[in-house]
Design an enzyme around this catalytic site. Sequence first.
Site, PDB file in Angstrom:
ATOM      1  N   ARG A   1      47.489  24.477  30.123  1.00 25.51           N
ATOM      2  CA  ARG A   1      48.239  25.690  29.782  1.00 25.51           C
ATOM      3  C   ARG A   1      48.622  26.438  31.049  1.00 25.51           C
ATOM      4  O   ARG A   1      47.998  26.282  32.098  1.00 25.51           O
ATOM      5  CB  ARG A   1      47.409  26.611  28.884  1.00 25.51           C
ATOM      6  CG  ARG A   1      46.085  27.101  29.485  1.00 25.51           C
ATOM      7  CD  ARG A   1      46.234  28.402  30.258  1.00 25.51           C
ATOM      8  NE  ARG A   1      44.955  29.096  30.430  1.00 25.51           N
ATOM      9  CZ  ARG A   1      44.668  29.852  31.474  1.00 25.51           C
ATOM     10  NH1 ARG A   1      45.513  29.980  32.467  1.00 25.51           N
ATOM     11  NH2 ARG A   1      43.496  30.479  31.539  1.00 25.51           N
TER      12      ARG A   1
ATOM     13  N   GLU B   1      46.935  37.633  25.724  1.00 28.43           N
ATOM     14  CA  GLU B   1      46.533  38.234  27.004  1.00 28.43           C
ATOM     15  C   GLU B   1      47.726  38.363  27.952  1.00 28.43           C
ATOM     16  O   GLU B   1      47.886  39.357  28.649  1.00 28.43           O
ATOM     17  CB  GLU B   1      45.424  37.370  27.624  1.00 28.43           C
ATOM     18  CG  GLU B   1      44.984  37.826  28.992  1.00 28.43           C
ATOM     19  CD  GLU B   1      43.725  37.119  29.483  1.00 28.43           C
ATOM     20  OE1 GLU B   1      42.849  36.768  28.651  1.00 28.43           O
ATOM     21  OE2 GLU B   1      43.600  36.928  30.695  1.00 28.43           O
TER      22      GLU B   1
ATOM     23  N   ARG C   1      51.587  32.361  26.884  1.00 33.26           N
ATOM     24  CA  ARG C   1      50.688  31.269  27.215  1.00 33.26           C
ATOM     25  C   ARG C   1      51.383  30.020  26.696  1.00 33.26           C
ATOM     26  O   ARG C   1      51.641  29.919  25.484  1.00 33.26           O
ATOM     27  CB  ARG C   1      49.328  31.436  26.515  1.00 33.26           C
ATOM     28  CG  ARG C   1      48.408  32.460  27.171  1.00 33.26           C
ATOM     29  CD  ARG C   1      47.880  31.934  28.490  1.00 33.26           C
ATOM     30  NE  ARG C   1      47.101  32.920  29.223  1.00 33.26           N
ATOM     31  CZ  ARG C   1      45.770  32.992  29.191  1.00 33.26           C
ATOM     32  NH1 ARG C   1      45.067  32.171  28.444  1.00 33.26           N
ATOM     33  NH2 ARG C   1      45.139  33.902  29.907  1.00 33.26           N
TER      34      ARG C   1
ATOM     35  N   CYS D   1      45.399  38.748  34.027  1.00 32.82           N
ATOM     36  CA  CYS D   1      44.076  38.659  34.647  1.00 32.82           C
ATOM     37  C   CYS D   1      44.221  38.038  36.040  1.00 32.82           C
ATOM     38  O   CYS D   1      44.867  36.998  36.183  1.00 32.82           O
ATOM     39  CB  CYS D   1      43.163  37.799  33.776  1.00 32.82           C
ATOM     40  SG  CYS D   1      41.470  37.698  34.401  1.00 32.82           S
TER      41      CYS D   1
ATOM     42  N   THR E   1      42.318  36.268  37.609  1.00 29.34           N
ATOM     43  CA  THR E   1      41.765  34.909  37.690  1.00 29.34           C
ATOM     44  C   THR E   1      42.855  33.857  37.482  1.00 29.34           C
ATOM     45  O   THR E   1      42.675  32.704  37.847  1.00 29.34           O
ATOM     46  CB  THR E   1      40.673  34.669  36.625  1.00 29.34           C
ATOM     47  OG1 THR E   1      41.247  34.833  35.329  1.00 29.34           O
ATOM     48  CG2 THR E   1      39.514  35.617  36.793  1.00 29.34           C
TER      49      THR E   1
ATOM     50  N   ARG F   1      45.607  26.119  33.819  1.00 28.86           N
ATOM     51  CA  ARG F   1      44.264  25.600  33.573  1.00 28.86           C
ATOM     52  C   ARG F   1      44.412  24.295  32.809  1.00 28.86           C
ATOM     53  O   ARG F   1      44.978  24.261  31.708  1.00 28.86           O
ATOM     54  CB  ARG F   1      43.418  26.586  32.761  1.00 28.86           C
ATOM     55  CG  ARG F   1      41.938  26.209  32.745  1.00 28.86           C
ATOM     56  CD  ARG F   1      41.075  27.326  32.179  1.00 28.86           C
ATOM     57  NE  ARG F   1      40.873  27.172  30.755  1.00 28.86           N
ATOM     58  CZ  ARG F   1      39.848  26.502  30.211  1.00 28.86           C
ATOM     59  NH1 ARG F   1      38.921  25.967  30.972  1.00 28.86           N
ATOM     60  NH2 ARG F   1      39.751  26.393  28.913  1.00 28.86           N
TER      61      ARG F   1
ATOM     62  N   ARG G   1      32.645  24.593  30.942  1.00 29.72           N
ATOM     63  CA  ARG G   1      32.386  25.576  29.874  1.00 29.72           C
ATOM     64  C   ARG G   1      31.851  24.850  28.653  1.00 29.72           C
ATOM     65  O   ARG G   1      31.925  23.619  28.574  1.00 29.72           O
ATOM     66  CB  ARG G   1      33.677  26.299  29.476  1.00 29.72           C
ATOM     67  CG  ARG G   1      34.354  27.049  30.595  1.00 29.72           C
ATOM     68  CD  ARG G   1      35.625  27.722  30.090  1.00 29.72           C
ATOM     69  NE  ARG G   1      36.275  28.513  31.135  1.00 29.72           N
ATOM     70  CZ  ARG G   1      37.388  29.211  30.959  1.00 29.72           C
ATOM     71  NH1 ARG G   1      37.975  29.219  29.770  1.00 29.72           N
ATOM     72  NH2 ARG G   1      37.929  29.894  31.927  1.00 29.72           N
TER      73      ARG G   1
ATOM     74  N   GLU H   1      35.156  29.806  26.940  1.00 28.75           N
ATOM     75  CA  GLU H   1      34.381  30.798  27.699  1.00 28.75           C
ATOM     76  C   GLU H   1      33.118  31.245  26.958  1.00 28.75           C
ATOM     77  O   GLU H   1      33.174  31.628  25.805  1.00 28.75           O
ATOM     78  CB  GLU H   1      35.265  32.038  27.924  1.00 28.75           C
ATOM     79  CG  GLU H   1      35.713  32.204  29.348  1.00 28.75           C
ATOM     80  CD  GLU H   1      36.620  33.421  29.526  1.00 28.75           C
ATOM     81  OE1 GLU H   1      37.289  33.840  28.569  1.00 28.75           O
ATOM     82  OE2 GLU H   1      36.627  33.936  30.656  1.00 28.75           O
TER      83      GLU H   1
HETATM   84  N1  ARG Z   1      37.972  40.913  32.444  1.00 21.17           N
HETATM   85  C1  ARG Z   1      36.944  39.998  32.064  1.00 21.17           C
HETATM   86  C2  ARG Z   1      35.857  40.027  33.118  1.00 21.17           C
HETATM   87  O1  ARG Z   1      36.077  40.548  34.175  1.00 21.17           O
HETATM   88  C3  ARG Z   1      37.477  38.604  31.809  1.00 21.17           C
HETATM   89  C4  ARG Z   1      37.845  37.784  33.019  1.00 21.17           C
HETATM   90  C5  ARG Z   1      38.333  36.363  32.831  1.00 21.17           C
HETATM   91  N2  ARG Z   1      38.663  35.952  31.485  1.00 21.17           N
HETATM   92  C6  ARG Z   1      39.895  36.001  30.959  1.00 21.17           C
HETATM   93  N3  ARG Z   1      40.029  35.598  29.697  1.00 21.17           N
HETATM   94  N4  ARG Z   1      40.908  36.409  31.614  1.00 21.17           N
HETATM   95  O2  ARG Z   1      34.790  39.524  32.885  1.00 21.17           O
END
Ligand code: ARG
Length: 359
Positions: A127, A226, A230, A272, A274, A281, A310, A315
Amino acid sequence: MGGLLSKEPPDLDSMFNKFEKTDSKSLLKKHLTRQLFELLKTRRTGLGATLLDVARSGLMNPDSVVGVYVADAESLTVFAELFDPIIGDYHQGFSSRSVHPAKSWGNLNAIGDLDPEGKYVVSTRVRVGRSVDGFPLNPRMTAQDYLDVEGQVAVTLSTLEGELQGEYMSLSTIGKARRKELVNRHLRFKEGDRFQAAANACRFWPRGRGIFLNSDCTFLVWCNEEDHLRIISMQPGGDLGQVYRRLAAAVDTIGGSLGFARHPRLGYVTFCPTNLGTGLRASVHVRLPRLAADRARLEQVATEHDLQVRGTRGEHTKAEGGVYDVSNKRRLGVTEFQAVEVVQKGVLALVSAERALEG
Ligand code: ARG
C-alpha cells in the site's frame, strides 16, 4: 468554575504543562523541550495549522510512540525544528539535510513470487499513503474539504480500466449491513482510533469517507481514513511481483490525474510522519511456526533485514497460528523499489530459516 468555562478545550499551554510531568516515552516527549515549545507555540502555516494541530495527539496520549501528525504540507517546514529530529529518530539516520530520492518503481520484473509452492506465504499486500495536493490534512480539514477530496478521488477512480476497474462506495450512503460485511472481510477501515481522534482526524465521520474495490478484491482505495488516500494492492499467496506491478500502475494513473502532495525534501506527504517518503508498506503474511517457537532467531533475521514484524492482524496484535505480518521498516530515504526489495529478500531469508528448523 462556570459551566461555560469548563466546556472550553484545554489550551496548548496547560496541555503542555501537564504533558511535561508525564514519563511518556514518545518521540514528542523526547524532542519537544520547554524551550522549543516556547519558540513554536505562536507559529502558523498559511492554512492556519498550529503546534496544537501537530502535537495534540501526543500531548493527549502519553503512550504514543511518535506523538505528532502532519497538519498540512507546510507544517513540515514551519515546525521543522520539531519534525526533523522526530523523523531522524524514527527513520534511522534521515537527517535534516537528507533528501528523499525521486520516485522510482525500478525494474518491476525483478520482484517475483516469494513462495511458488504456496507453503509459507498466506497473502501479500502493498500500500501507499497519499495526500491530494492543495488540501490541508485532517486537523485543518473542513466538512467541505472531506467532501471535495472524496469527489475528486471518486471521479478519478471511475476512470480506471481493466483489472483496476471497480466501484466506489461512500460510507455515508451504503447501508449498515454492507458496512459490516466490509469490516468482516477486513476490507474497510475502522473508525475511532484514539490517536487519530485526538489529532482531530475523525471529525464529520462518515462524511467524505469511503472505499473503492475492484471486482476481484485485489485492488482497493480507502478515502479519508488516516490519509486522503490509501492505495492498496493485495492477493492471496506470495506473488509480491504481481501485487507490486498492479500497485505501481494504479498509483501512476491516479497520481497523474489527482496530483499528490510532495515535500521537496521529505517525499510524499502523509498524515503520520512514519509514512513520509514513499508512503509504501509492503507486507507479507507468512506462516513461520518453527520460528514462532524461537522468537530470538525470528527477531534476529528480521533485524538483519530491516523488517518490521507485526501480529497477524496488524499493529499491536498477536501472531495467530505462527502467522506474522512482515514488512519494510523504512519508507523514507529509500526508493519504492528498494523498500519492496527489502521485503523480498527478508521474506526469502525468513522462509529459509524456517526450512532450516524443519531439518
Ligand atoms: N500516533 C500514533 C503513535 O504515535 C501512531 C503512529 C503510527 N501508526 C499509524 N497508524 N500511523 O503512536
